[in-house]
Motif scaffolding. Structure first.
Motif, PDB file in Angstrom:
ATOM      1  N   LEU A 165       0.946  -1.184  -0.029  1.00 18.65           N
ATOM      2  CA  LEU A 165       0.197  -0.143   0.003  1.00 18.65           C
ATOM      3  C   LEU A 165       0.974   1.268   0.270  1.00 18.65           C
ATOM      4  O   LEU A 165       2.238   1.292   0.287  1.00 18.65           O
ATOM      5  N   HIS A 166       0.384   2.224  -0.416  1.00 17.23           N
ATOM      6  CA  HIS A 166       0.997   3.749  -0.253  1.00 17.23           C
ATOM      7  C   HIS A 166      -0.004   4.588   0.351  1.00 17.23           C
ATOM      8  O   HIS A 166      -1.231   4.581   0.261  1.00 17.23           O
ATOM      9  N   LYS A 167       0.507   5.649   0.851  1.00 13.17           N
ATOM     10  CA  LYS A 167      -0.304   6.870   1.195  1.00 13.17           C
ATOM     11  C   LYS A 167      -0.852   7.442   0.150  1.00 13.17           C
ATOM     12  O   LYS A 167      -0.111   7.811  -1.015  1.00 13.17           O
ATOM     13  N   GLY A 168      -2.164   8.198   0.392  1.00  8.72           N
ATOM     14  CA  GLY A 168      -2.774   8.914  -0.694  1.00  8.72           C
ATOM     15  C   GLY A 168      -3.559   8.058  -1.927  1.00  8.72           C
ATOM     16  O   GLY A 168      -3.378   6.875  -1.887  1.00  8.72           O
ATOM     17  N   ALA A 169      -4.359   8.672  -2.451  1.00  8.42           N
ATOM     18  CA  ALA A 169      -5.090   8.070  -3.611  1.00  8.42           C
ATOM     19  C   ALA A 169      -4.154   7.500  -4.972  1.00  8.42           C
ATOM     20  O   ALA A 169      -4.660   6.885  -5.628  1.00  8.42           O
ATOM     21  N   SER A 170      -3.052   8.262  -4.991  1.00  8.79           N
ATOM     22  CA  SER A 170      -2.155   8.049  -6.268  1.00  8.79           C
ATOM     23  C   SER A 170      -0.807   8.248  -5.768  1.00  8.79           C
ATOM     24  O   SER A 170      -0.635   8.661  -4.780  1.00  8.79           O
ATOM     25  N   ALA A 171       0.134   7.549  -6.483  1.00  5.39           N
ATOM     26  CA  ALA A 171       1.511   7.585  -6.270  1.00  5.39           C
ATOM     27  C   ALA A 171       2.358   7.638  -7.563  1.00  5.39           C
ATOM     28  O   ALA A 171       1.947   6.539  -8.471  1.00  5.39           O
ATOM     29  N   ASP A 172       3.447   8.235  -7.668  1.00  7.59           N
ATOM     30  CA  ASP A 172       4.447   8.248  -8.772  1.00  7.59           C
ATOM     31  C   ASP A 172       5.256   7.130  -8.443  1.00  7.59           C
ATOM     32  O   ASP A 172       6.472   7.421  -8.114  1.00  7.59           O
ATOM     33  N   ILE A 173       5.166   5.948  -9.021  1.00  6.67           N
ATOM     34  CA  ILE A 173       6.035   4.729  -8.742  1.00  6.67           C
ATOM     35  C   ILE A 173       6.324   4.144  -9.951  1.00  6.67           C
ATOM     36  O   ILE A 173       5.594   3.774 -10.693  1.00  6.67           O
ATOM     37  N   ASP A 174       7.871   4.183 -10.118  1.00  8.07           N
ATOM     38  CA  ASP A 174       8.266   3.549 -11.607  1.00  8.07           C
ATOM     39  C   ASP A 174       8.509   1.948 -11.233  1.00  8.07           C
ATOM     40  O   ASP A 174       9.539   1.690 -10.761  1.00  8.07           O
ATOM     41  N   TYR A 175       7.542   1.181 -11.355  1.00 15.52           N
ATOM     42  CA  TYR A 175       7.716  -0.269 -11.172  1.00 15.52           C
ATOM     43  C   TYR A 175       8.652  -0.924 -12.167  1.00 15.52           C
ATOM     44  O   TYR A 175       8.996  -1.985 -12.022  1.00 15.52           O
ATOM     45  N   SER A 176       9.013  -0.283 -13.415  1.00 17.16           N
ATOM     46  CA  SER A 176       9.739  -0.991 -14.383  1.00 17.16           C
ATOM     47  C   SER A 176      11.215  -1.060 -13.974  1.00 17.16           C
ATOM     48  O   SER A 176      11.723  -1.917 -14.420  1.00 17.16           O
ATOM     49  N   THR A 177      11.488   0.026 -13.208  1.00 13.77           N
ATOM     50  CA  THR A 177      12.942  -0.190 -12.551  1.00 13.77           C
ATOM     51  C   THR A 177      13.007  -1.406 -12.021  1.00 13.77           C
ATOM     52  O   THR A 177      14.206  -1.857 -12.020  1.00 13.77           O
ATOM     53  N   LEU A 178      12.233  -1.925 -10.930  1.00 15.70           N
ATOM     54  CA  LEU A 178      12.093  -3.105 -10.070  1.00 15.70           C
ATOM     55  C   LEU A 178      12.238  -4.292 -11.194  1.00 15.70           C
ATOM     56  O   LEU A 178      13.035  -5.141 -11.098  1.00 15.70           O
ATOM     57  N   LEU A 179      11.143  -4.382 -12.269  1.00 16.52           N
ATOM     58  CA  LEU A 179      11.075  -5.355 -13.102  1.00 16.52           C
ATOM     59  C   LEU A 179      12.338  -5.675 -13.769  1.00 16.52           C
ATOM     60  O   LEU A 179      12.565  -6.659 -14.128  1.00 16.52           O
ATOM     61  N   ASN A 180      13.033  -4.354 -14.101  1.00  6.99           N
ATOM     62  CA  ASN A 180      14.286  -4.624 -14.794  1.00  6.99           C
ATOM     63  C   ASN A 180      15.390  -5.311 -14.081  1.00  6.99           C
ATOM     64  O   ASN A 180      16.279  -6.192 -14.453  1.00  6.99           O
ATOM     65  N   ILE A 181      15.375  -4.888 -12.700  1.00 11.50           N
ATOM     66  CA  ILE A 181      16.257  -5.312 -11.867  1.00 11.50           C
ATOM     67  C   ILE A 181      16.172  -6.861 -11.615  1.00 11.50           C
ATOM     68  O   ILE A 181      17.106  -7.731 -11.610  1.00 11.50           O
ATOM     69  N   LEU A 182      14.983  -7.305 -11.493  1.00 14.52           N
ATOM     70  CA  LEU A 182      14.534  -8.624 -11.199  1.00 14.52           C
ATOM     71  C   LEU A 182      15.038  -9.633 -12.331  1.00 14.52           C
ATOM     72  O   LEU A 182      15.096 -10.805 -12.052  1.00 14.52           O
ATOM     73  N   ASN A 183      14.793  -8.955 -13.704  1.00 15.09           N
ATOM     74  CA  ASN A 183      15.297  -9.530 -14.931  1.00 15.09           C
ATOM     75  C   ASN A 183      14.572 -11.048 -15.114  1.00 15.09           C
ATOM     76  O   ASN A 183      15.250 -11.979 -14.938  1.00 15.09           O
ATOM     77  N   LEU A 184      13.179 -10.894 -15.078  1.00 16.41           N
ATOM     78  CA  LEU A 184      12.434 -12.249 -15.127  1.00 16.41           C
ATOM     79  C   LEU A 184      12.621 -12.628 -16.491  1.00 16.41           C
ATOM     80  O   LEU A 184      13.042 -12.312 -17.283  1.00 16.41           O
ATOM     81  N   GLN A 185      12.307 -14.247 -16.587  1.00 15.69           N
ATOM     82  CA  GLN A 185      12.312 -14.854 -17.821  1.00 15.69           C
ATOM     83  C   GLN A 185      11.336 -14.204 -18.747  1.00 15.69           C
ATOM     84  O   GLN A 185      10.101 -13.795 -18.319  1.00 15.69           O
ATOM     85  N   LYS A 186      11.726 -14.275 -19.879  1.00 15.77           N
ATOM     86  CA  LYS A 186      10.725 -13.669 -21.075  1.00 15.77           C
ATOM     87  C   LYS A 186       9.275 -14.463 -21.104  1.00 15.77           C
ATOM     88  O   LYS A 186       8.089 -13.741 -21.443  1.00 15.77           O
ATOM     89  N   SER A 187       9.273 -15.663 -20.617  1.00 12.55           N
ATOM     90  CA  SER A 187       8.138 -16.377 -20.637  1.00 12.55           C
ATOM     91  C   SER A 187       7.183 -16.005 -19.368  1.00 12.55           C
ATOM     92  O   SER A 187       5.846 -16.466 -19.340  1.00 12.55           O
ATOM     93  N   ALA A 188       7.629 -15.309 -18.495  1.00 11.59           N
ATOM     94  CA  ALA A 188       6.845 -14.650 -17.243  1.00 11.59           C
ATOM     95  C   ALA A 188       5.796 -13.210 -17.907  1.00 11.59           C
ATOM     96  O   ALA A 188       6.741 -12.335 -18.017  1.00 11.59           O
ATOM     97  N   HIS A 189       4.903 -13.625 -18.034  1.00 15.41           N
ATOM     98  CA  HIS A 189       4.052 -12.478 -18.417  1.00 15.41           C
ATOM     99  C   HIS A 189       3.693 -11.610 -17.495  1.00 15.41           C
ATOM    100  O   HIS A 189       3.225 -10.359 -17.824  1.00 15.41           O
ATOM    101  N   GLU A 190       3.671 -12.133 -16.141  1.00 19.89           N
ATOM    102  CA  GLU A 190       3.432 -10.863 -14.944  1.00 19.89           C
ATOM    103  C   GLU A 190       4.405 -11.601 -13.880  1.00 19.89           C
ATOM    104  O   GLU A 190       4.646 -12.830 -13.827  1.00 19.89           O
ATOM    105  N   LEU A 191       4.443 -10.697 -13.009  1.00 19.56           N
ATOM    106  CA  LEU A 191       5.163 -11.126 -11.661  1.00 19.56           C
ATOM    107  C   LEU A 191       4.541 -11.926 -10.938  1.00 19.56           C
ATOM    108  O   LEU A 191       3.399 -11.660 -10.486  1.00 19.56           O
ATOM    109  N   LYS A 192       5.096 -13.060 -10.426  1.00 18.33           N
ATOM    110  CA  LYS A 192       4.536 -14.098  -9.434  1.00 18.33           C
ATOM    111  C   LYS A 192       5.219 -14.599  -8.485  1.00 18.33           C
ATOM    112  O   LYS A 192       6.595 -14.418  -8.713  1.00 18.33           O
ATOM    113  N   VAL A 193       4.966 -14.884  -7.296  1.00 17.13           N
ATOM    114  CA  VAL A 193       5.926 -15.354  -6.449  1.00 17.13           C
ATOM    115  C   VAL A 193       6.688 -16.600  -6.505  1.00 17.13           C
ATOM    116  O   VAL A 193       7.860 -16.767  -6.393  1.00 17.13           O
TER     117      VAL A 193
END
Length: 370
Positions: free
Chosen positions: A57-85
Motif C-alpha cells: 500500500l501507499h499513502k494517498g489516492a495515487s503515487a508516482d512509482i516506477d515499477y519498471s525499474t524494479l522489474l528490470n532489476i529482477l530480470n524475469l524470464q521472457k516467458s513470465a507474462h507477469e510477476l508471480k511469487v
C-alpha cells in the motif's frame, strides 16, 4: 451494514492509529481453500495452511512509482507474462529467505516508501475455538475472561496434537451444529479428551483448561457450536475481505480478480449514514504491477505464517541460529518494512492465530524470546 457501527469499537479496543487517512491498498491471497468442512477422516483438504490476504500500500489516492525499474532489476524470464511469487522464490519459508529477488523487492519497497499489510488466519484455530468461547461466554467468570486467549490457544494446541481423533469426533457430533440432546455427551467427551492431552501443558495451564471444560456440564447450551451448518467450518472467506473496507473506509482497496469473492463482496451492502460505500475494485493482475507485487508478498508471508504454525519451539531456535548471512539480511528487511508499516498504522495487520504462533513470530522476527 453501517461501517461506523463496527469500526469504532475495533479502533478503540485495539488503539489503532491513522485509520481515517487515505491510503491505496493492493491485495492478493494465498491458501484460499474457499470452503472448510469436516469429513469422517478429518478436513476436506489435505493440508490446512494459513490463509493469508496481504499486499502493498501507499499513502494517498495515487503515487508516482516506477515499477519498471524494479522489474528490470529482477530480470524475469521472457516467458513470465507477469510477476508471480513462483518467479521470485520457491520452497518453504527458510528456502525463500535465501532468494536474492525477495531481498531486492523488500528493499525496493522500503526505498520507495511503500508499506505492507496482511491478514493471517490459522483456519484450524479459527474453526475450533468456538468451543471454548461458548463455555466462557456463559460462565461470566473474570478469570476465564481475562485469560481467554491463553485458554483458546492451549485448547488448540492439544486438539492439534491429536487432530485425527479430535476432528473425527467433531464430525460424529455434527459440529458446529451439535443437537441439543447430544450436548451432554459432547461435554463428557470434551472433558475426557482435554484431561488426557493436557499433559502437554504446564501444570497451571493444564489445571485452568481442565477446570474450564469441566464447567461445560453446568451449561445448558453451547451457544457457538449449535444452530449452524453442521460439519461446515468455513463456507466463505468473504468476511475477511470486508475488514479493511470498513476499517479504512476513506481508502481505496484494489483486489486481484477472484470471481467467487467478488460476487459476495459486491452483494454485501456497506453504508455510512445510509449512503452506500464503494471503496474497492477487482482488477486483472496483469494490468496492475502493484497487485503482482502483492502476489509475491502474500505468497512469502503465507509461507512464513504456515512455518510458524508447524514448527515447534525447539526447532525454531535451531532454525534461527542456523540462518546464513543472506537469510539474515532478508529477514531484517522483512522486519524493517513491517516495523515502518506498523508505525503508520497498526491496523495494517490482523492476526487470528494461537499464542504459540504469535510468540514464535516475535522470537523469530525480532530475536526476542518470551
Amino acid at each position: 451494514m453501517d461501517v461506523n457501527e463496527i469500526r469504532d469499537d475495533i479502533i478503540q479496543q485495539n488503539g489503532l492509529q491513522n485509520t481515517d487517512e487515505i491510503y491505496t491498498f493492493y491485495y492478493d491471497e494465498t491458501n484460499n481453500i474457499r470452503k472448510l468442512y469436516l469429513k469422517d477422516s478429518g478436513f476436506n483438504v489435505n493440508k490446512a495452511d494459513n490463509f493469508t490476504l496481504a499486499g502493498i500500500l501507499h499513502k494517498g489516492a495515487s503515487a508516482d512509482i516506477d515499477y519498471s525499474t524494479l522489474l528490470n532489476i529482477l530480470n524475469l524470464q521472457k516467458s513470465a507474462h507477469e510477476l508471480k511469487v513462483k518467479h521470485i522464490a520457491k520452497g518453504g519459508f527458510l528456502d525463500m529467505l535465501k532468494s536474492d529477488k525477495i531481498l531486492i523487492i523488500l528493499n525496493w519497497l522500503i526505498k520507495n516508501k511503500l508499506y505492507i499489510h496482511y491478514f493471517n488466519l490459522n483456519i484450524t484455530y479459527w474453526s475450533v475455538i468456538d468451543i471454548i468461547d461458548s463455555i466462557i461466554g456463559e460462565l461470566h467468570n473474570p478469570f476465564y475472561i481475562v485469560n481467554h486467549m491463553s485458554l483458546k490457544s492451549d485448547f488448540y494446541e492439544i486438539a492439534n496434537s491429536n487432530s485425527d481423533v479430535f476432528l473425527s469426533i467433531l464430525h460424529k457430533f455434527n459440529y458446529p451444529d451439535i443437537p441439543k440432546e447430544k450436548v451432554h455427551d459432547f461435554c463428557l467427551w470434551l472433558i475426557e479428551f482435554t484431561c488426557i492431552h493436557s499433559c502437554k501443558l504446564s501444570d497451571f495451564r493444564a489445571n485452568a483448561l481442565e477446570n474450564l471444560v469441566k464447567k461445560s456440564l453446568e451449561i445448558g447450551e453451547l451457544q457457538f457450536v449449535s444452530g449452524f451448518n453442521g460439519r461446515t467450518l468455513i463456507d466463505s472467506f468473504m468476511v475477511f475481505y470486508l475488514r479493511n473496507l470498513y476499517l479504512f473506509k476513506n481508502s481505496i482497496h484494489i483486489f486481484d480478480e477472484e470471481k467467487s469473492i467478488q460476487n459476495e463482496v459486491q452483494n454485501f451492502s456497506l453504508t455510512e449514514n445510509g449512503i452506500p460505500i464503494k471503496n474497492y475494485e477487482f482488477v486483472k493482475s496483469h494490468n496492475s504491477e502493484a497487485v503482482q507485487l502483492s502476489d509475491v508478498i502474500a505468497g512469502f508471508l503465507g509461507k512464513y505464517f504456515t512455518y510458524l504454525k508447524d514448527v515447534n519451539d525447539e526447532q525454531l531456535v535451531l532454525d534461527r541460529a542456523g540462518l546464513t548471512s543472506k537469510q539474515i539480511k532478508t529477514l531484517s528487511a522483512l522486519k524493517h518494512i513491517i516495523d515502518v508499516s506498523n508505525d503508520v498504522s497498526r491496523g495494517f495487520f490482523n492476526v487470528v492465530s494461537s499464542e504459540g504462533e504469535q510468540r514464535r513470530n516475535i522470537q523469530f522476527l525480532h530475536g526476542v524470546k518470551l
